[in-house]
Design an enzyme around this catalytic site. Sequence first.
Site, PDB file in Angstrom:
ATOM      1  N   PRO A  96       0.834  -1.209   0.000  1.00  0.00           N
ATOM      2  CA  PRO A  96       0.000   0.000   0.000  1.00  0.00           C
ATOM      3  C   PRO A  96       0.873   1.265   0.000  1.00  0.00           C
ATOM      4  O   PRO A  96       1.840   1.324   0.754  1.00  0.00           O
ATOM      5  CB  PRO A  96      -0.779  -0.076   1.324  1.00  0.00           C
ATOM      6  CG  PRO A  96      -0.530  -1.436   1.876  1.00  0.00           C
ATOM      7  CD  PRO A  96       0.688  -1.999   1.228  1.00  0.00           C
ATOM      8  N   GLY A  98       2.153   4.906   0.984  1.00  0.00           N
ATOM      9  CA  GLY A  98       2.038   5.676   2.234  1.00  0.00           C
ATOM     10  C   GLY A  98       2.043   4.811   3.477  1.00  0.00           C
ATOM     11  O   GLY A  98       1.721   5.269   4.564  1.00  0.00           O
ATOM     12  N   GLY A 100       4.762   3.222   4.666  1.00  0.00           N
ATOM     13  CA  GLY A 100       6.100   3.151   5.265  1.00  0.00           C
ATOM     14  C   GLY A 100       6.842   1.881   4.888  1.00  0.00           C
ATOM     15  O   GLY A 100       7.856   1.553   5.490  1.00  0.00           O
ATOM     16  N   LEU A 101       6.336   1.177   3.867  1.00  0.00           N
ATOM     17  CA  LEU A 101       6.960  -0.097   3.492  1.00  0.00           C
ATOM     18  C   LEU A 101       7.698  -0.003   2.151  1.00  0.00           C
ATOM     19  O   LEU A 101       7.972  -1.023   1.515  1.00  0.00           O
ATOM     20  CB  LEU A 101       5.894  -1.207   3.467  1.00  0.00           C
ATOM     21  CG  LEU A 101       5.205  -1.450   4.816  1.00  0.00           C
ATOM     22  CD1 LEU A 101       4.118  -2.508   4.703  1.00  0.00           C
ATOM     23  CD2 LEU A 101       6.226  -1.865   5.882  1.00  0.00           C
ATOM     24  N   GLY A 102       7.999   1.222   1.748  1.00  0.00           N
ATOM     25  CA  GLY A 102       8.902   1.391   0.613  1.00  0.00           C
ATOM     26  C   GLY A 102       8.261   1.261  -0.760  1.00  0.00           C
ATOM     27  O   GLY A 102       8.944   0.949  -1.732  1.00  0.00           O
ATOM     28  N   SER A 103       6.938   1.561  -0.863  1.00  0.00           N
ATOM     29  CA  SER A 103       6.321   1.377  -2.182  1.00  0.00           C
ATOM     30  C   SER A 103       6.940   2.306  -3.228  1.00  0.00           C
ATOM     31  O   SER A 103       7.186   1.882  -4.355  1.00  0.00           O
ATOM     32  CB  SER A 103       4.810   1.562  -2.118  1.00  0.00           C
ATOM     33  OG  SER A 103       4.487   2.905  -1.931  1.00  0.00           O
ATOM     34  N   ALA A 105      10.002   3.587  -3.295  1.00  0.00           N
ATOM     35  CA  ALA A 105      11.374   3.166  -3.633  1.00  0.00           C
ATOM     36  C   ALA A 105      11.334   1.919  -4.505  1.00  0.00           C
ATOM     37  O   ALA A 105      12.069   1.816  -5.493  1.00  0.00           O
ATOM     38  CB  ALA A 105      12.166   2.891  -2.358  1.00  0.00           C
ATOM     39  N   ALA A 106      10.450   0.969  -4.148  1.00  0.00           N
ATOM     40  CA  ALA A 106      10.377  -0.271  -4.925  1.00  0.00           C
ATOM     41  C   ALA A 106       9.941   0.024  -6.360  1.00  0.00           C
ATOM     42  O   ALA A 106      10.521  -0.490  -7.322  1.00  0.00           O
ATOM     43  CB  ALA A 106       9.405  -1.247  -4.260  1.00  0.00           C
ATOM     44  N   ASP A 147      16.031   3.891   1.333  1.00  0.00           N
ATOM     45  CA  ASP A 147      14.950   3.049   0.804  1.00  0.00           C
ATOM     46  C   ASP A 147      15.331   2.430  -0.541  1.00  0.00           C
ATOM     47  O   ASP A 147      15.146   1.233  -0.759  1.00  0.00           O
ATOM     48  CB  ASP A 147      13.654   3.864   0.635  1.00  0.00           C
ATOM     49  CG  ASP A 147      12.989   4.177   1.955  1.00  0.00           C
ATOM     50  OD1 ASP A 147      13.622   3.981   3.001  1.00  0.00           O
ATOM     51  OD2 ASP A 147      11.824   4.633   1.942  1.00  0.00           O
TER      52      ASP A 147
HETATM   53  O1  PMV Z   1       9.805   5.707   3.159  1.00  0.00           O
HETATM   54  P1  PMV Z   1       9.395   5.792   4.590  1.00  0.00           P
HETATM   55  O2  PMV Z   1       8.172   6.546   4.790  1.00  0.00           O
HETATM   56  O3  PMV Z   1       9.406   4.446   5.190  1.00  0.00           O
HETATM   57  O4  PMV Z   1      10.516   6.629   5.414  1.00  0.00           O
HETATM   58  C1  PMV Z   1      11.849   6.598   5.107  1.00  0.00           C
HETATM   59  C2  PMV Z   1      12.711   6.782   6.287  1.00  0.00           C
HETATM   60  C3  PMV Z   1      13.132   8.199   6.651  1.00  0.00           C
HETATM   61  O5  PMV Z   1      14.296   8.033   7.459  1.00  0.00           O
HETATM   62  C4  PMV Z   1      12.053   8.884   7.463  1.00  0.00           C
HETATM   63  C5  PMV Z   1      13.463   9.061   5.460  1.00  0.00           C
HETATM   64  C6  PMV Z   1      14.726   8.647   4.725  1.00  0.00           C
HETATM   65  O6  PMV Z   1      14.757   8.867   3.531  1.00  0.00           O
HETATM   66  O7  PMV Z   1      15.667   8.137   5.340  1.00  0.00           O
END
Ligand code: PMV
Length: 316
Positions: A96, A98, A100-103, A105-106, A147
């Site tokens: 999902p 938003g 925090g599980l890297g969607s 970046a992936a 990420d």
């Molecule tokens: O991508 P998120 O929402 O899991 O957060 C990344 C982690 C942070 O340290 C808050 C930001 C970063 O780029 O390191």
Amino acid sequence: MTRRSAASAPGKVILSGEHFVVHGSYSLAAAINKRVSVSIKQTAGKSRVVSDGLTSPLSSNDGSFRAVKTVATKILNIIPKSENVPLEISIVSEIPPGSGLGSSAAVSVATAAAMSSFFQLSLNNEDISEIAFHGEKAVHGNPSGIDNQACLRGGLILFRKNSATKSVRIEKPIKLLIVFSGKKRSTSRLIEKVARRRTEFPNYFQKLVSSASDLSLELVDSVESGDTHKIGSLFTIAQSELSWIGVSTNRLESLIDFVLSQHAVLGAKLTGAGGGGSIIAAIQEGSGDNVLNAILPRYHFSFVTEIPQEGLRWED
Ligand code: PMV
């Protein structure tokens, strides 16, 4: 024959050092068993991005698919104009947005790889990571770069800004419980909030940055020796530091309390930017199914991942 390419990349969890990593601390992150797949084919008409029934022209700034569009455009800017053909970029995600599980970046890593393969660019992992980082910046403002490294490399990584990322090898895989709180949030806003904390309390903040670094190094030892009890305790300590900088919420604290009240849960913390998103917990060996059965009725996007997991996969 229609030209095609495809790649996939895993999401990630941050085990320690989130936020502090933006300010120079070590941080430990791992790829998870949920992935984003990107496939590309030559098409008729205008280039577009398609996912889950939504379509948006690649050239449109409507706010949708920002990471994908940024990464794809970066690659289109480096190929000869004569090779630029209309593309359909299709995304299938198990993560999902938003959460925090890297969607983001992936999807950035998988898009960079699929585009590279479509245009036969032979980019190496560092090039892919660098291009994917543009996608991350388009979504998160001032991210650290952890990420995209975690999603690209897979496994478990020890990351520090402006240093070479280290892969942490573990002999015995570990299992982590992941629970999405259901609340989506904006990482960029939380990064800005923490930056304001730093301006208010520069000396104290610096001490927290070094404490987060020490905790990450301690966690590497615990993970390497497979000491799940210590991993749990370090998660719980990390959670306090994240609360001090204002990225935890009542909703996350009650989720963590609920998870900690389950038999066999050894420690828990928020993962990623906080403000909502997900939490991770260390669990006793062999207890994954029981813990999940207790949590799933309340939190539907909960799962157990084994670490390590594979990183970027070229699907062709
Ligand atoms: O991508 P998120 O929402 O899991 O957060 C990344 C982690 C942070 O340290 C808050 C930001 C970063 O780029 O390191």
